[in-house]
Every structure is written in structure tokens, then in C-alpha cells.
Design a protein around this motif. Structure first.
Motif, PDB file in Angstrom:
ATOM      1  N   VAL A 131      10.312  75.807  35.186  1.00  0.00           N
ATOM      2  CA  VAL A 131       9.167  74.996  35.594  1.00  0.00           C
ATOM      3  C   VAL A 131       8.296  75.751  36.605  1.00  0.00           C
ATOM      4  O   VAL A 131       7.076  75.636  36.588  1.00  0.00           O
ATOM      5  CB  VAL A 131       9.636  73.619  36.129  1.00  0.00           C
ATOM      6  CG1 VAL A 131      10.379  73.733  37.439  1.00  0.00           C
ATOM      7  CG2 VAL A 131       8.466  72.665  36.253  1.00  0.00           C
ATOM      8  N   ARG A 135       4.330  76.466  35.992  1.00  0.00           N
ATOM      9  CA  ARG A 135       3.391  75.960  37.013  1.00  0.00           C
ATOM     10  C   ARG A 135       2.549  77.095  37.594  1.00  0.00           C
ATOM     11  O   ARG A 135       1.371  76.913  37.876  1.00  0.00           O
ATOM     12  CB  ARG A 135       4.138  75.247  38.128  1.00  0.00           C
ATOM     13  CG  ARG A 135       4.590  73.871  37.766  1.00  0.00           C
ATOM     14  CD  ARG A 135       5.265  73.193  38.928  1.00  0.00           C
ATOM     15  NE  ARG A 135       5.796  71.906  38.534  1.00  0.00           N
ATOM     16  CZ  ARG A 135       6.772  71.278  39.170  1.00  0.00           C
ATOM     17  NH1 ARG A 135       7.314  71.819  40.243  1.00  0.00           N
ATOM     18  NH2 ARG A 135       7.198  70.119  38.740  1.00  0.00           N
ATOM     19  N   GLU A 139       0.619  78.132  30.529  1.00  0.00           N
ATOM     20  CA  GLU A 139       1.339  78.235  29.253  1.00  0.00           C
ATOM     21  C   GLU A 139       1.503  79.703  28.863  1.00  0.00           C
ATOM     22  O   GLU A 139       0.594  80.503  29.062  1.00  0.00           O
ATOM     23  CB  GLU A 139       0.595  77.480  28.151  1.00  0.00           C
ATOM     24  CG  GLU A 139       0.780  75.981  28.222  1.00  0.00           C
ATOM     25  CD  GLU A 139       2.231  75.538  28.094  1.00  0.00           C
ATOM     26  OE1 GLU A 139       2.930  76.027  27.165  1.00  0.00           O
ATOM     27  OE2 GLU A 139       2.674  74.731  28.909  1.00  0.00           O
ATOM     28  N   SER A 165      18.363  77.259  28.614  1.00  0.00           N
ATOM     29  CA  SER A 165      17.845  75.927  28.351  1.00  0.00           C
ATOM     30  C   SER A 165      17.785  75.708  26.849  1.00  0.00           C
ATOM     31  O   SER A 165      17.579  76.645  26.082  1.00  0.00           O
ATOM     32  CB  SER A 165      16.442  75.796  28.942  1.00  0.00           C
ATOM     33  OG  SER A 165      15.898  74.534  28.685  1.00  0.00           O
ATOM     34  N   THR A 167      15.654  73.237  25.660  1.00  0.00           N
ATOM     35  CA  THR A 167      14.299  72.752  25.406  1.00  0.00           C
ATOM     36  C   THR A 167      13.343  73.333  26.439  1.00  0.00           C
ATOM     37  O   THR A 167      13.756  73.798  27.501  1.00  0.00           O
ATOM     38  CB  THR A 167      14.217  71.210  25.476  1.00  0.00           C
ATOM     39  OG1 THR A 167      14.462  70.798  26.822  1.00  0.00           O
ATOM     40  CG2 THR A 167      15.209  70.558  24.528  1.00  0.00           C
ATOM     41  N   PHE A 168      12.069  73.263  26.134  1.00  0.00           N
ATOM     42  CA  PHE A 168      11.057  73.815  27.029  1.00  0.00           C
ATOM     43  C   PHE A 168      10.736  72.903  28.210  1.00  0.00           C
ATOM     44  O   PHE A 168      10.052  73.322  29.131  1.00  0.00           O
ATOM     45  CB  PHE A 168       9.772  74.136  26.256  1.00  0.00           C
ATOM     46  CG  PHE A 168       9.957  75.263  25.299  1.00  0.00           C
ATOM     47  CD1 PHE A 168      10.019  76.567  25.753  1.00  0.00           C
ATOM     48  CD2 PHE A 168      10.102  75.025  23.955  1.00  0.00           C
ATOM     49  CE1 PHE A 168      10.209  77.626  24.878  1.00  0.00           C
ATOM     50  CE2 PHE A 168      10.285  76.070  23.068  1.00  0.00           C
ATOM     51  CZ  PHE A 168      10.348  77.367  23.529  1.00  0.00           C
ATOM     52  N   ASP A 169      11.227  71.686  28.189  1.00  0.00           N
ATOM     53  CA  ASP A 169      10.893  70.784  29.283  1.00  0.00           C
ATOM     54  C   ASP A 169      12.065  70.477  30.208  1.00  0.00           C
ATOM     55  O   ASP A 169      12.002  69.546  30.988  1.00  0.00           O
ATOM     56  CB  ASP A 169      10.268  69.493  28.748  1.00  0.00           C
ATOM     57  CG  ASP A 169      11.168  68.771  27.760  1.00  0.00           C
ATOM     58  OD1 ASP A 169      12.253  69.277  27.442  1.00  0.00           O
ATOM     59  OD2 ASP A 169      10.764  67.694  27.302  1.00  0.00           O
ATOM     60  N   GLU A 170      13.117  71.278  30.173  1.00  0.00           N
ATOM     61  CA  GLU A 170      14.226  71.110  31.119  1.00  0.00           C
ATOM     62  C   GLU A 170      13.780  71.618  32.486  1.00  0.00           C
ATOM     63  O   GLU A 170      13.479  72.796  32.641  1.00  0.00           O
ATOM     64  CB  GLU A 170      15.458  71.901  30.666  1.00  0.00           C
ATOM     65  CG  GLU A 170      16.341  71.157  29.704  1.00  0.00           C
ATOM     66  CD  GLU A 170      17.619  71.923  29.406  1.00  0.00           C
ATOM     67  OE1 GLU A 170      18.313  72.338  30.359  1.00  0.00           O
ATOM     68  OE2 GLU A 170      17.912  72.096  28.222  1.00  0.00           O
ATOM     69  N   PRO A 171      13.733  70.764  33.500  1.00  0.00           N
ATOM     70  CA  PRO A 171      13.200  71.181  34.797  1.00  0.00           C
ATOM     71  C   PRO A 171      14.101  72.165  35.549  1.00  0.00           C
ATOM     72  O   PRO A 171      13.612  72.927  36.377  1.00  0.00           O
ATOM     73  CB  PRO A 171      13.066  69.865  35.569  1.00  0.00           C
ATOM     74  CG  PRO A 171      14.027  68.948  34.916  1.00  0.00           C
ATOM     75  CD  PRO A 171      14.097  69.352  33.481  1.00  0.00           C
TER      76      PRO A 171
END
Length: 185
Positions: A131, A135, A139, A165, A167-171
Motif C-alpha cells: 500500500v 500511495r 498505479e 500477497s 490480491t492487490f488490495d491486501e493492506p
């Protein structure tokens, strides 16, 4: 949530990300880079016996002009060679005798015994999370992966991050490897 209620870790992460964003937005990015990273960038494109490569290796604690302390070397046809320093968390990839890419590893990944601890480009470190990368850099140019390993590539910056990870949205996805190459100008 008030700042008082947030954990110290969350506040430190937020400050770290703010620092990354500030440095990336600065047009004098090279002046902001650590001397180890500047030496790394200088070593990319150098031959194995080049003083620039020796200088960078010395800065990260590898005093090895003939690669004799490498944990292993692997050759792939037609002209690729990897020189691995598993005890330092570093792998050097040479193409036709020229340093093309450097990989930095987390301890326990692919037999690397120590997490690379020196600074990485753009003030990243192996302790940052996926993340933090998105941030700070936005992208990626490309991304992919399968199972418990995904990657984010920023081709224009010469950086690729491998993350533990699914997935791409694992914080909390940890960096397992960072590849650095000369993106060209």
C-alpha cells in the motif's frame, strides 16, 4: 478517528508515506537519494571489474572484487549470470558481462539469509508495504502474479516490487524482493 486513537505504527506509516510523496514530487530527486542508492545507480551498466561496482558493493558491506564470497553463481544461456550474496540479501544479474539488474531480498525468501537493510531507491526500504508503494508511486506500469506472490512494476523508474500477497488490495502485503535496473533517460 482522532490522532490520539491511532496507533503509533499507523502514524509513523502515514509520515513515511508523506515523506515518500514529497521526495517523489521533487524534481531534484537524485539530490534526495542516499549515497548508497546513487552508487547503485552508477554501478548499473558497469562490468564486473569496474570500480563503480566495487564502490557500491563496499558501501553495502560486500568487500569482494572477484565475487569469491558469493554464496552461489548461476549461468543461463546465452549470456546471463547471477551472482548471489544470500548472506547480504543481494543478487546481481549480469547480461553479457554488464550489471543489468540488482535484486534485494527479505530474509527467508529463496534461501536469502538476511533482509537487505541498506536504502533502496526513492527512500523505500524492505519494511514498506504494498500500500505504501502504490500511495507513493501511483498505479504501476504493469502488475501480475499468482498464488501468494504478486508484483508491481514501475518500468519508467526501473523498479519492480514482489509482494507476499494473494490480491492487490491486501493492506499488509510485505515486500519480499525489489529489483532495480537502469530505466534509461
Amino acid at each position: 478517528m482522532s490522532p490520539e486513537a491511532r496507533s503509533t505504527s499507523a502514524i509513523a506509516d502515514e509520515r513515511s508515506i508523506e515523506t515518500l510523496l514529497e521526495s517523489i514530487g521533487d524534481e531534484s530527486l537524485d539530490a534526495e537519494e542516499d549515497s548508497v542508492v546513487i552508487a547503485l545507480r552508477s554501478a548499473l551498466g558497469a562490468c564486473a571489474d569496474d570500480a563503480r561496482l566495487s564502490r557500491w558493493l563496499n558501501l553495502i558491506g560486500i568487500n569482494d572484487v572477484d565475487f569469491s564470497s558469493a554464496s552461489d553463481r548461476k549461468r543461463f544461456e546465452p549470456n546471463t549470470e547471477y551472482v548471489n550474496y544470500r548472506q547480504h540479501g543481494v543478487s546481481l544479474c549480469f547480461e553479457a558481462g554488464v550489471l543489468d539488474t540488482v535484486h534485494f531480498y527479505r530474509s527467508g525468501v529463496d534461501g536469502y539469509q538476511k533482509t537487505f537493510a541498506s536504502p533502496l531507491p526513492l527512500k523505500f526500504s524492505m519494511s514498506h508495504k504494498g500500500v505504501d508503494i502504490v500511495r507513493a508511486l501511483g498505479e504501476p506500469t504493469s502488475k501480475g502474479g499468482a498464488g501468494r506472490m504478486i508484483w508491481l512494476s514501475y518500468d519508467h523508474l526501473g523498479l519492480k516490487f514482489d509482494l507476499a500477497s494473494a490480491t492487490f488490495d491486501e493492506p499488509d502485503s510485505s515486500i519480499t524482493c525489489v529489483a532495480v535496473w537502469n530505466a534509461g533517460d
